[in-house]
Design a protein around this motif. Structure first.
Motif, PDB file in Angstrom:
ATOM      1  N   GLU A 129      64.442  26.255  55.936  1.00 31.15           N
ATOM      2  CA  GLU A 129      64.812  26.809  57.235  1.00 31.15           C
ATOM      3  C   GLU A 129      64.683  25.707  58.292  1.00 31.15           C
ATOM      4  OE1 GLU A 129      65.976  29.763  57.998  1.00 31.15           O
ATOM      5  OE2 GLU A 129      65.949  30.388  55.893  1.00 31.15           O
ATOM      6  N   PRO A 130      65.573  25.682  59.287  1.00 31.68           N
ATOM      7  CA  PRO A 130      65.542  24.589  60.272  1.00 31.68           C
ATOM      8  C   PRO A 130      64.182  24.381  60.922  1.00 31.68           C
ATOM      9  CG  PRO A 130      67.569  25.847  60.510  1.00 31.68           C
ATOM     10  CD  PRO A 130      66.725  26.585  59.501  1.00 31.68           C
ATOM     11  N   ALA A 131      63.508  25.476  61.268  1.00 34.08           N
ATOM     12  CA  ALA A 131      62.193  25.337  61.912  1.00 34.08           C
ATOM     13  C   ALA A 131      61.179  24.721  60.956  1.00 34.08           C
ATOM     14  CB  ALA A 131      61.702  26.681  62.411  1.00 34.08           C
ATOM     15  N   VAL A 132      61.265  25.095  59.677  1.00 37.26           N
ATOM     16  CA  VAL A 132      60.354  24.538  58.680  1.00 37.26           C
ATOM     17  C   VAL A 132      60.647  23.057  58.473  1.00 37.26           C
ATOM     18  CG1 VAL A 132      59.742  24.585  56.229  1.00 37.26           C
ATOM     19  CG2 VAL A 132      59.907  26.725  57.526  1.00 37.26           C
ATOM     20  N   ALA A 133      61.935  22.700  58.390  1.00 36.04           N
ATOM     21  CA  ALA A 133      62.291  21.293  58.217  1.00 36.04           C
ATOM     22  C   ALA A 133      61.788  20.454  59.385  1.00 36.04           C
ATOM     23  CB  ALA A 133      63.803  21.164  58.072  1.00 36.04           C
ATOM     24  N   ALA A 134      61.935  20.980  60.600  1.00 35.14           N
ATOM     25  CA  ALA A 134      61.471  20.248  61.784  1.00 35.14           C
ATOM     26  C   ALA A 134      59.948  20.116  61.783  1.00 35.14           C
ATOM     27  CB  ALA A 134      61.946  20.948  63.049  1.00 35.14           C
ATOM     28  N   PHE A 135      59.251  21.161  61.367  1.00 36.64           N
ATOM     29  CA  PHE A 135      57.792  21.120  61.274  1.00 36.64           C
ATOM     30  C   PHE A 135      57.341  20.053  60.284  1.00 36.64           C
ATOM     31  CE2 PHE A 135      54.522  22.833  58.283  1.00 36.64           C
ATOM     32  CZ  PHE A 135      53.401  22.435  59.004  1.00 36.64           C
ATOM     33  N   LEU A 136      57.974  20.008  59.113  1.00 36.34           N
ATOM     34  CA  LEU A 136      57.594  19.015  58.112  1.00 36.34           C
ATOM     35  C   LEU A 136      57.834  17.599  58.637  1.00 36.34           C
ATOM     36  CD1 LEU A 136      58.978  20.667  54.854  1.00 36.34           C
ATOM     37  CD2 LEU A 136      56.629  20.670  55.695  1.00 36.34           C
ATOM     38  N   ASP A 137      58.934  17.412  59.339  1.00 40.19           N
ATOM     39  CA  ASP A 137      59.206  16.093  59.929  1.00 40.19           C
ATOM     40  C   ASP A 137      58.106  15.706  60.920  1.00 40.19           C
ATOM     41  OD1 ASP A 137      61.518  15.743  58.469  1.00 40.19           O
ATOM     42  OD2 ASP A 137      62.864  16.390  60.086  1.00 40.19           O
ATOM     43  N   ARG A 138      57.694  16.651  61.749  1.00 38.16           N
ATOM     44  CA  ARG A 138      56.646  16.348  62.744  1.00 38.16           C
ATOM     45  C   ARG A 138      55.324  16.019  62.052  1.00 38.16           C
ATOM     46  NH1 ARG A 138      59.410  20.579  65.483  1.00 38.16           N
ATOM     47  NH2 ARG A 138      57.925  22.167  64.769  1.00 38.16           N
ATOM     48  N   LEU A 139      55.014  16.757  60.989  1.00 37.47           N
ATOM     49  CA  LEU A 139      53.763  16.503  60.270  1.00 37.47           C
ATOM     50  C   LEU A 139      53.782  15.111  59.640  1.00 37.47           C
ATOM     51  CD1 LEU A 139      51.041  17.422  59.116  1.00 37.47           C
ATOM     52  CD2 LEU A 139      52.292  18.557  57.259  1.00 37.47           C
ATOM     53  N   LEU A 140      54.897  14.728  59.043  1.00 40.27           N
ATOM     54  CA  LEU A 140      54.986  13.424  58.391  1.00 40.27           C
ATOM     55  C   LEU A 140      54.995  12.289  59.409  1.00 40.27           C
ATOM     56  CD1 LEU A 140      57.532  14.313  55.579  1.00 40.27           C
ATOM     57  CD2 LEU A 140      55.113  13.793  55.300  1.00 40.27           C
ATOM     58  N   GLN A 141      55.558  12.534  60.565  1.00 40.94           N
ATOM     59  CA  GLN A 141      55.517  11.517  61.617  1.00 40.94           C
ATOM     60  C   GLN A 141      54.097  11.339  62.147  1.00 40.94           C
ATOM     61  OE1 GLN A 141      58.415  12.768  64.532  1.00 40.94           O
ATOM     62  NE2 GLN A 141      60.135  12.516  63.106  1.00 40.94           N
ATOM     63  N   ALA A 142      53.374  12.442  62.263  1.00 40.46           N
ATOM     64  CA  ALA A 142      52.013  12.377  62.802  1.00 40.46           C
ATOM     65  C   ALA A 142      51.026  11.807  61.784  1.00 40.46           C
ATOM     66  CB  ALA A 142      51.562  13.770  63.240  1.00 40.46           C
ATOM     67  N   VAL A 143      51.271  12.062  60.496  1.00 47.65           N
ATOM     68  CA  VAL A 143      50.342  11.618  59.443  1.00 47.65           C
ATOM     69  C   VAL A 143      51.166  10.911  58.350  1.00 47.65           C
ATOM     70  CG1 VAL A 143      48.403  12.281  57.972  1.00 47.65           C
ATOM     71  CG2 VAL A 143      48.989  13.705  59.948  1.00 47.65           C
ATOM     72  N   PRO A 144      51.541   9.669  58.560  1.00 44.93           N
ATOM     73  CA  PRO A 144      52.389   8.961  57.593  1.00 44.93           C
ATOM     74  C   PRO A 144      51.783   8.853  56.196  1.00 44.93           C
ATOM     75  CG  PRO A 144      52.305   7.774  59.679  1.00 44.93           C
ATOM     76  CD  PRO A 144      51.277   8.859  59.762  1.00 44.93           C
ATOM     77  N   ALA A 145      50.472   8.955  56.075  1.00 40.53           N
ATOM     78  CA  ALA A 145      49.836   8.865  54.760  1.00 40.53           C
ATOM     79  C   ALA A 145      50.266   9.985  53.822  1.00 40.53           C
ATOM     80  CB  ALA A 145      48.316   8.885  54.918  1.00 40.53           C
ATOM     81  N   LEU A 146      50.890  11.040  54.374  1.00 39.19           N
ATOM     82  CA  LEU A 146      51.334  12.168  53.549  1.00 39.19           C
ATOM     83  C   LEU A 146      52.704  11.937  52.925  1.00 39.19           C
ATOM     84  CD1 LEU A 146      50.307  15.147  55.876  1.00 39.19           C
ATOM     85  CD2 LEU A 146      49.004  14.174  53.970  1.00 39.19           C
ATOM     86  N   ARG A 147      53.357  10.849  53.282  1.00 45.69           N
ATOM     87  CA  ARG A 147      54.725  10.644  52.807  1.00 45.69           C
ATOM     88  C   ARG A 147      54.846  10.519  51.292  1.00 45.69           C
ATOM     89  NH1 ARG A 147      56.491   6.680  57.836  1.00 45.69           N
ATOM     90  NH2 ARG A 147      56.791   8.376  59.351  1.00 45.69           N
ATOM     91  N   PRO A 148      53.899   9.865  50.608  1.00 40.80           N
ATOM     92  CA  PRO A 148      53.997   9.849  49.138  1.00 40.80           C
ATOM     93  C   PRO A 148      53.951  11.247  48.528  1.00 40.80           C
ATOM     94  CG  PRO A 148      52.536   8.107  49.879  1.00 40.80           C
ATOM     95  CD  PRO A 148      52.828   8.959  51.082  1.00 40.80           C
ATOM     96  N   LEU A 149      53.145  12.139  49.087  1.00 44.19           N
ATOM     97  CA  LEU A 149      53.130  13.524  48.600  1.00 44.19           C
ATOM     98  C   LEU A 149      54.473  14.193  48.819  1.00 44.19           C
ATOM     99  CD1 LEU A 149      49.690  15.016  49.757  1.00 44.19           C
ATOM    100  CD2 LEU A 149      50.389  14.438  47.434  1.00 44.19           C
ATOM    101  N   ALA A 150      55.067  13.947  49.979  1.00 45.90           N
ATOM    102  CA  ALA A 150      56.376  14.534  50.266  1.00 45.90           C
ATOM    103  C   ALA A 150      57.424  14.013  49.289  1.00 45.90           C
ATOM    104  CB  ALA A 150      56.784  14.228  51.704  1.00 45.90           C
ATOM    105  N   SER A 151      57.344  12.744  48.951  1.00 47.86           N
ATOM    106  CA  SER A 151      58.316  12.169  48.017  1.00 47.86           C
ATOM    107  C   SER A 151      58.243  12.839  46.658  1.00 47.86           C
ATOM    108  CB  SER A 151      58.081  10.661  47.870  1.00 47.86           C
ATOM    109  OG  SER A 151      58.330   9.993  49.088  1.00 47.86           O
ATOM    110  N   VAL A 152      57.033  13.153  46.223  1.00 53.25           N
ATOM    111  CA  VAL A 152      56.850  13.820  44.933  1.00 53.25           C
ATOM    112  C   VAL A 152      57.505  15.200  44.937  1.00 53.25           C
ATOM    113  CG1 VAL A 152      55.110  14.867  43.407  1.00 53.25           C
ATOM    114  CG2 VAL A 152      54.759  12.576  44.328  1.00 53.25           C
TER     115      VAL A 152
END
Length: 272
Positions: A129-152
């Motif tokens: 959902e657009p709101a969920v996608a935007a939320f995930l983007d904000r979380l990854l921008q704020a905490v870049p260390a989570l990006r490897p988890l997102a990639s998985v």
């Protein structure tokens, strides 16, 4: 079918392995290995075994095994010909490991009949959902260390992050950071490769790992109340993963803001 222990498979499975003998051979080995490893025999449904078979055959395909490639294509053809209302769990289990078109082994997807290909497309055409996608983007921008988890957890034709598995992984990582990895429950029989991969994703060399925990909790607290889909995602995927007061990592509960604490209290009112 060759004896596999308590699992023998349904009549539909018997038909599949007669049509695709290699699938039956792989099933025997996978079921035996699972039972020897202590898996509950009750888990050995046709769908569960098909997922094991599909995974093993695709490992062989990627290694260049043409017999495994032919078996995957033949299984797809048999599932296409089957009754539409029979064995849909088996169809889904088979498709989990079928590559998307354009990937290595994508010719297997290209060979699917229209019914099974439609099921593949419906599953892989995933969009948050657009709101969920935007939320995930904000979380990854704020905490870049989570990006490897997102990639998985990226999946499908659009390379979207699977929101619930990802946010559950985030909760697991933050607990691991607070407990020095003790909450990960790494089994003694894991390979060094498996252990290394988990530690890479769920631990950190940062001298103050709690700083990441505070950053994640701050983002989630700020997001609560912004959108119903985001609220549901946080409650189901993150809050449900948090420990209770008597469990390892419970110190995270004292770090929660008002909104997250309210979500935890609502969770705790439910029967455990």
């Amino acid at each position: 079918m060759t004896d596999t222990g308590p699992w023998t498979g349904s009549a539909r499975w018997e038909h599949l392995v007669r049509a695709v003998p290699l699938a039956g051979e792989v099933a025997v080995g996978e079921v035996r290995a699972g039972l020897d490893a202590g898996l509950d025999a009750g888990l050995m449904t046709d769908g569960f075994v098909m997922e094991l078979v599909s995974a093993e055959l695709m490992d062989r395909v990627r290694a260049g095994d043409q017999a495994a490639r032919a078996a995957m294509i033949a299984l797809g053809a048999e599932l296409e010909a089957g009754p539409p209302l029979v064995g849909e769990d088996v169809v889904s289990a088979y498709l989990i490991h079928v590559p998307s078109p354009g990937q290595q082994g994508g010719e297997i997807a290209d060979a699917l009949g229209p019914r099974v290909r439609a099921a593949l497309d419906q599953d892989r055409d995933h969009r948050n959902e657009p709101a969920v996608a935007a939320f995930l983007d904000r979380l990854l921008q704020a905490v870049p260390a989570l990006r490897p988890l997102a990639s998985v957890e990226r999946y499908g034709y659009h390379d979207e992050v699977l929101a619930r598995p990802f946010l559950s992984d985030v909760a697991e990582r933050e607990l691991a950071l607070l407990t020095g990895g003790a909450s990960l429950e790494i089994d003694d029989d894991w390979t060094d490769e498996e252990r290394t991969a988990v530690l890479r994703l769920f631990t950190s060399a940062d001298p103050d790992p709690a700083a990441e925990v505070r950053a994640v909790l701050g983002v989630l607290e700020a997001e609560l109340g912004s959108d119903a889909d985001v609220d549901d995602l946080i409650a189901v995927a993150f809050v449900e993963m948090l420990p209770h007061d008597d469990e390892p990592g419970a110190e995270i509960l004292g770090m929660l803001g008002v909104g997250l604490r309210a979500e935890v209290e609502a969770r705790d009112r439910q029967p455990r």
